[in-house]
Motif scaffolding. Sequence first.
Motif, mmCIF file in Angstrom:
data_model
loop_
_atom_site.group_PDB
_atom_site.id
_atom_site.type_symbol
_atom_site.label_atom_id
_atom_site.label_comp_id
_atom_site.label_asym_id
_atom_site.label_seq_id
_atom_site.Cartn_x
_atom_site.Cartn_y
_atom_site.Cartn_z
ATOM 1 N N ASP A 131 0.803 -1.211 0.000
ATOM 2 C CA ASP A 131 0.000 0.000 0.000
ATOM 3 C C ASP A 131 0.838 1.264 0.000
ATOM 4 O O ASP A 131 0.393 2.317 -0.402
ATOM 5 C CB ASP A 131 -0.950 0.004 1.205
ATOM 6 N N GLU A 146 -8.777 0.727 -5.289
ATOM 7 C CA GLU A 146 -8.364 -0.449 -4.518
ATOM 8 C C GLU A 146 -9.515 -1.401 -4.216
ATOM 9 O O GLU A 146 -9.402 -2.617 -4.409
ATOM 10 C CB GLU A 146 -7.726 0.025 -3.219
ATOM 11 N N GLU A 176 -9.858 -5.219 -5.536
ATOM 12 C CA GLU A 176 -9.974 -6.335 -4.602
ATOM 13 C C GLU A 176 -11.190 -7.197 -4.944
ATOM 14 O O GLU A 176 -11.116 -8.432 -4.925
ATOM 15 C CB GLU A 176 -10.090 -5.814 -3.169
ATOM 16 N N ASP A 177 -12.304 -6.562 -5.274
ATOM 17 C CA ASP A 177 -13.514 -7.296 -5.616
ATOM 18 C C ASP A 177 -13.316 -8.063 -6.917
ATOM 19 O O ASP A 177 -13.744 -9.222 -7.044
ATOM 20 C CB ASP A 177 -14.693 -6.333 -5.743
ATOM 21 N N GLN A 234 -2.373 -11.805 -6.315
ATOM 22 C CA GLN A 234 -2.428 -10.900 -5.173
ATOM 23 C C GLN A 234 -2.438 -9.457 -5.663
ATOM 24 O O GLN A 234 -2.037 -9.168 -6.790
ATOM 25 C CB GLN A 234 -1.269 -11.134 -4.209
ATOM 26 N N ARG A 235 -2.924 -8.560 -4.801
ATOM 27 C CA ARG A 235 -2.980 -7.157 -5.169
ATOM 28 C C ARG A 235 -1.691 -6.449 -4.783
ATOM 29 O O ARG A 235 -1.195 -6.599 -3.678
ATOM 30 C CB ARG A 235 -4.156 -6.454 -4.478
#
Length: 416
Positions: free
Chosen positions: A3, A353, A357-358, A381-382
């Motif tokens: 992040d 974000e 994620e969704d 993965q994000r």
Amino acid sequence: MTDSLSTKPGPTAEACDPPRHSGRTTQGKNPERSREHNRRVVLELLRRGGSLGRKELADMANISTQAVTNIIDDLLAEKLLLDLGRKRTLRGLPPIQYAINPDGAITIGLEIAVGSLTAAVLDLGGNPRSVEQIALPDMTASVVLTIIGDVVARLRVKYAAPLMGIGVVMPGPFEIEGLSGVGPTTLPDWSEVDAVEALTQTCGVPVFVDNDANAAAVAEMLFGKGQNVSHFCMLYFGAGIGMGAILADQPLRGAFGNAGEIGHIVVETNGLLCQCGQLGCLERYVSLHALTEAMTRDGVIPDSAALIRLYDDRDPAILAWLDQAAPYLARMISLLENIFDPQTMILGGKMPEAILEDLIARLKIPTSVANRRLRALPRVQRGHSNENTAALGAAALPFFNAITPQLHLPQDQASL
């Protein structure tokens, strides 16, 4: 990137995913002609290890302690390292610990997009010092280059640390003679511009030009989810969608810098018309441009904040878009896994974000070579995701070219 950019170690790789410390790029060589490579190896080990002593560095790099001593003395003189003093031990003389000095240098990252310029400053520790956006009402190359020169000059005065270099991200694909754009990010008047030469003359320091996906992949490798991961693919959501691949600790760019242009792979026969002239390109279904197009109402194009509000309100249209986009993205991920066999897929960029994620949560990825019971890392993965990702990725490019060992560079190349 996580992040926020940081120097914290990334996920530890296990037996089925070899750690980067075992990679050949982190091994030094003793001959004097290899000193530049050894210097990069030492800096890379310190970047990943946080703080290390001379003996530890010599053992990890497989070079002599004297060679490490000479390199450390040079780096201390250049203020690129910090002497942290002696480490407490139970017996014997404690070793002196060294670490990269965040204040030793800065880099500037520039994202040139239609209508705006984003400028980001990173310190040597990978910490963002500033990010700003400048409007570009005139996209003529000469005008933009003048504005960039003014911005760089102002930032150099603001920060006392030496400027290591400048990274620039621009829309691809890249051509031999210059740069051209395909799709909604096209830059007019830039097709015949040699961007590296023009920007080097304007700024007076080394300039590294790349597309946003490659820059984001380099940033993830240096400071984010790609730390300690030798093989990964970064799917970058800009206006379109692109891929940056890190293979054996090196970015894959292709012969002309166009590797990873997945946005113009046809995924739907006789599908939606793309601005590249084809029908059914991936980015017509899975991209920030596709999302904003789907959510445009009465001619009003939603910005990032509006998209977040719509998502938070569980707007049926945005949920329908996610349902439609996920299968296209899942099939593309499976295809890329079979081609590149990465340790993980990292998704990031300008997609908000929560929406990203969704989208990841909705993926039902077909079987590929990535279907392994023993995995050290998630299949998907994000990574870092916000509107400044491309500029921060651009700022990481000079770090990669100055610090990271690179097999293709001549070993007598000048030092930092």
